[in-house]
Design a protein around this motif. Structure first.
Motif, PDB file in Angstrom:
ATOM      1  N   GLU A 175      49.766 144.412 -13.828  1.00 37.21           N
ATOM      2  CA  GLU A 175      50.566 145.090 -15.319  1.00 37.21           C
ATOM      3  C   GLU A 175      50.822 146.176 -15.974  1.00 37.21           C
ATOM      4  O   GLU A 175      51.842 147.143 -16.188  1.00 37.21           O
ATOM      5  N   GLU A 176      49.179 147.033 -15.265  1.00 42.13           N
ATOM      6  CA  GLU A 176      49.767 148.187 -15.671  1.00 42.13           C
ATOM      7  C   GLU A 176      50.446 149.135 -14.629  1.00 42.13           C
ATOM      8  O   GLU A 176      51.465 149.688 -15.846  1.00 42.13           O
ATOM      9  N   ILE A 177      50.579 149.146 -13.511  1.00 37.40           N
ATOM     10  CA  ILE A 177      51.704 149.926 -12.911  1.00 37.40           C
ATOM     11  C   ILE A 177      53.375 149.560 -13.955  1.00 37.40           C
ATOM     12  O   ILE A 177      54.360 149.833 -14.347  1.00 37.40           O
ATOM     13  N   LEU A 178      53.643 148.314 -13.673  1.00 41.36           N
ATOM     14  CA  LEU A 178      55.014 147.808 -14.862  1.00 41.36           C
ATOM     15  C   LEU A 178      55.103 148.155 -16.410  1.00 41.36           C
ATOM     16  O   LEU A 178      56.312 148.735 -16.538  1.00 41.36           O
TER      17      LEU A 178
ATOM     18  N   PHE B  22      64.024 155.749 -19.495  1.00 45.73           N
ATOM     19  CA  PHE B  22      63.513 154.529 -19.457  1.00 45.73           C
ATOM     20  C   PHE B  22      63.371 153.895 -20.247  1.00 45.73           C
ATOM     21  O   PHE B  22      62.344 154.163 -21.304  1.00 45.73           O
ATOM     22  N   ASP B  23      64.194 152.108 -21.176  1.00 43.33           N
ATOM     23  CA  ASP B  23      63.453 151.779 -21.880  1.00 43.33           C
ATOM     24  C   ASP B  23      62.133 150.889 -22.421  1.00 43.33           C
ATOM     25  O   ASP B  23      61.417 150.740 -23.594  1.00 43.33           O
ATOM     26  N   PHE B  24      61.786 150.909 -20.790  1.00 44.48           N
ATOM     27  CA  PHE B  24      60.716 149.607 -21.026  1.00 44.48           C
ATOM     28  C   PHE B  24      58.779 150.791 -21.357  1.00 44.48           C
ATOM     29  O   PHE B  24      58.379 150.379 -21.045  1.00 44.48           O
ATOM     30  N   ALA B  25      59.544 152.483 -21.697  1.00 48.59           N
ATOM     31  CA  ALA B  25      58.177 153.545 -21.651  1.00 48.59           C
ATOM     32  C   ALA B  25      57.993 153.736 -23.212  1.00 48.59           C
ATOM     33  O   ALA B  25      57.977 154.997 -22.827  1.00 48.59           O
TER      34      ALA B  25
ATOM     35  N   ALA C 281      58.163 151.721 -11.002  1.00 52.29           N
ATOM     36  CA  ALA C 281      57.980 150.684 -12.196  1.00 52.29           C
ATOM     37  C   ALA C 281      59.108 149.855 -12.677  1.00 52.29           C
ATOM     38  O   ALA C 281      58.991 148.737 -12.879  1.00 52.29           O
ATOM     39  N   GLU C 282      60.308 151.303 -13.403  1.00 47.87           N
ATOM     40  CA  GLU C 282      61.326 149.978 -13.552  1.00 47.87           C
ATOM     41  C   GLU C 282      61.727 149.073 -12.422  1.00 47.87           C
ATOM     42  O   GLU C 282      62.438 147.942 -12.470  1.00 47.87           O
ATOM     43  N   LYS C 283      61.912 149.232 -11.158  1.00 42.90           N
ATOM     44  CA  LYS C 283      62.537 148.487  -9.976  1.00 42.90           C
ATOM     45  C   LYS C 283      61.533 147.262  -9.694  1.00 42.90           C
ATOM     46  O   LYS C 283      62.118 145.642  -9.631  1.00 42.90           O
TER      47      LYS C 283
END
Length: 598
Positions: free
Chosen positions: A214-217, A249-252, A190-192
């Motif tokens: 969007e869900e996978i991201l 992982f900052d996005f999570a 997802a981060e990649k």
């Protein structure tokens, strides 16, 4: 067989001719390669096969590949790789295939195959090796993880990695490590994708036609793995491990919050949950808009606030979950913070006070673990609070009467406070404890007596100990007794102790070597005594210790009163007594020693 070997050598000729033609090897070197290759081929073509022969073959070919690489770099010639290196690589793969087919269960062999392919083969070829290995070793989760990581990180194929994890979980549906790595892989994927999308947007490229769900991201696939895994693998430890991975992982952030909330909801009765929640307060960022502390005073104040927040959680934890395990977590935290360096005297005093209060509360509730009575006593001793330390150690020995460690703690406090009751408490400990666990106490008593009592008193303790301690433990005691005798009264006393113990088996080799060394330190070193010590040592260890025999021979050769004519007899006695590898080692050492004297 000769025909097969000849055919395989002929298959090599094109690459060997190229090596000579482009100047990487001389004609003489090519001839040497052909001879070595023939020998290696013969060994892997014969009827009875040995794994070492295949390994030697592979190692020779790898060494050849590396030599070719170095020589190419030296002369700056990079052509003809297909005819030379690729041909060798294919041949090595063929040898590995044969070896791994015959010795299927040898995981190390498979891993060597993988390492070779990673360096020399194509990615497609390595994929096939992993598939073959996993078909045989599907029962080893670590190999599935290795293969999936390679697909993800080297081949950049998240889909292949995903398929491997899914297959692995069919074989190992309750393996925590597989779920952890699968979870990590989906978050990395997802981060990649997020980075790729960001780069496209920065370059103002059209991303509408590219598939960026969007869900996978947001890490939805990782969330599904999390939900499935915690429904199968119970316990706070696994839950915390997934949260620790998600925090990388900052996005999570949403996923981290969900896992954290579930941890508190599902595992309230686990001390690990409370421990994690409390320690999290140390890492909590300041409130939005707050300036980070800059001055020393502000930093100390901030550290104090954070630690107080942690302790508030721990205080709630020990009320909600009043168990020994929960108090252990709280006290470990207090001790960690107390031992953490700080220049602030105020902060250090607060940490000490907090730790002492926590120890006292746990003790009053009778929920203090044994090892922490020891920590508490030692902490009090550090601050010269002898009376309190003795009270704590006394309480510990009453609660854990069968514990050598607690009696040692009590005696440590008595010795530090120069109490007149030390000898009496040693005697009491030996009455309360089983004799087979008392060796540390006998050694402590003798060491204390050496500094505090007369030589007669110390020897009396050693004599009592030798009678009381049996079996393997007595070996250490005899060594200590002999050391003490030499240290306190010299060689004559050590020899008397040696004589008194020389029939009290078991011994260590060091017991005899000490006496040999003591003798050699005397001005008039007597060869007769050395022979006596060597003979007694060899009676005990002559069948296993080749060094003893060699040293005995050297002594006869080097000592002024030695008899070199005895060396032959000693050699043949050694050959009769030593077994297996010890005999081979002795022969090799003896040959080297003789060569050195020529």
């Amino acid at each position: 067989m000769a025909e097969i070997i000849q055919e395989r050598i002929e298959d090599r000729l094109p690459e060997l001719e190229q090596l000579e033609r482009i100047g990487l090897f001389s004609r003489a070197e090519i001839k040497a390669i052909i001879k070595k290759a023939s020998d290696l081929e013969y060994k892997i073509q014969r009827r009875t096969l040995f794994k070492e022969d295949f390994i030697n073959y592979v190692q020779y070919e790898i060494n050849l590949l590396e030599l070719i690489q170095r020589r190419r770099a030296h002369i700056g010639y990079s052509f003809k790789k297909d005819e030379i290196e690729n041909s060798i690589v294919h041949r090595v793969q063929g040898v590995f295939r044969r070896a791994s087919a015959k010795w299927k269960d040898d995981v190390q062999l498979w891993l060597s195959y993988v390492v070779f392919c990673k360096k020399w083969a194509t990615k497609a070829q390595l994929s096939k090796v992993f598939s073959a290995m996993l078909a045989i070793h599907s029962n080893k989760p670590a190999l599935w993880i290795m293969a999936a990581k390679w697909e993800m990180e080297d081949r950049l194929s998240s889909e292949s990695a995903r398929q491997l994890f899914l297959r692995a979980l069919r074989f190992h549906p309750e393996c925590p490590k597989l779920y952890q790595e699968y979870f990590r892989m989906e978050l990395m994927h997802a981060e990649k994708l997020r980075k790729e999308k960001q780069e496209f947007e920065t370059a103002k490229m059209d991303v509408e036609n590219l598939e960026y769900s969007e869900e996978i991201l947001k890490g939805e696939l990782a969330r599904i793995i999390y939900k499935n895994s915690v429904s199968i693998i119970k316990g706070a430890e696994f839950h915390v491990s997934l949260l620790s991975i998600a925090q990388l992982f900052d996005f999570a952030k949403d996923l981290q919050r969900e896992i954290y909330d579930d941890l508190q909801a599902l595992h309230t009765d686990d001390p690990l949950t409370w421990d994690y929640v409390a320690r999290r307060e140390l890492e909590m960022e300041s409130q939005p808009g707050d300036e980070p502390p800059t001055t020393k005073q502000a930093k100390v104040a901030e550290a104090t606030r954070r630690e107080e927040r942690c302790c508030a959680v721990y205080e709630e934890a020990v009320k909600t979950l009043p168990t020994e395990a929960m108090w252990k977590c709280y006290l470990n935290f207090c001790m960690e913070r107390f031992t953490k360096k700080t220049n602030s005297q105020l902060l250090r005093e607060k940490r000490l006070e907090r730790t002492m209060v926590a120890f006292r509360k746990a003790h009053e509730l009778r929920l203090l673990p044994e090892v922490q009575y020891k920590q508490w006593s030692e902490l009090l001793l550090q601050h010269n609070l002898f009376k309190e330390a003795l009270e704590v150690a006394g309480a510990g020995t009453e609660l854990f009467q069968d514990s050598v460690m607690m009696w040692q703690v009590k005696l440590q406090v008595l010795i530090a406070s120069e109490s007149p009751d030390v000898a009496m408490v040693f005697e009491e400990a030996f009455v309360r404890l089983k004799p087979q666990i008392c060796l540390p106490l006998w050694i402590s008593w003798a060491e204390w007596s050496e500094g505090a009592k007369s030589q007669e008193d110390t020897e009396a303790i050693f004599k009592k100990a030798v009678l009381a301690v049996m079996g393997a433990d007595s070996v250490t005691l005899k060594d200590k007794y002999l050391d003490w005798a030499y240290r306190s009264s010299g060689y004559k006393k050590a020899r008397a102790v040696f004589k008194s113990l020389q029939e009290s088996r078991p011994f260590s080799v060091d017991f005899f070597r000490k006496m040999i060394q003591f003798e050699k330190e005397q001005e008039s070193c007597k060869m007769a005594n050395l022979r006596e010590y060597y003979e007694r040592a060899l009676r005990e260890f002559g069948s296993v210790d080749s060094d003893l025999w060699m040293d005995y021979i050297k002594e006869e050769l080097d000592h002024p009163l030695g008899r070199p004519e005895n060396c032959g007899q000693i050699y043949w006695r050694a050959m009769k007594m030593l077994q297996g590898e010890a005999a081979e080692l002795f022969v090799a050492k003896h040959a080297m020693h003789q060569a050195g004297h020529l």
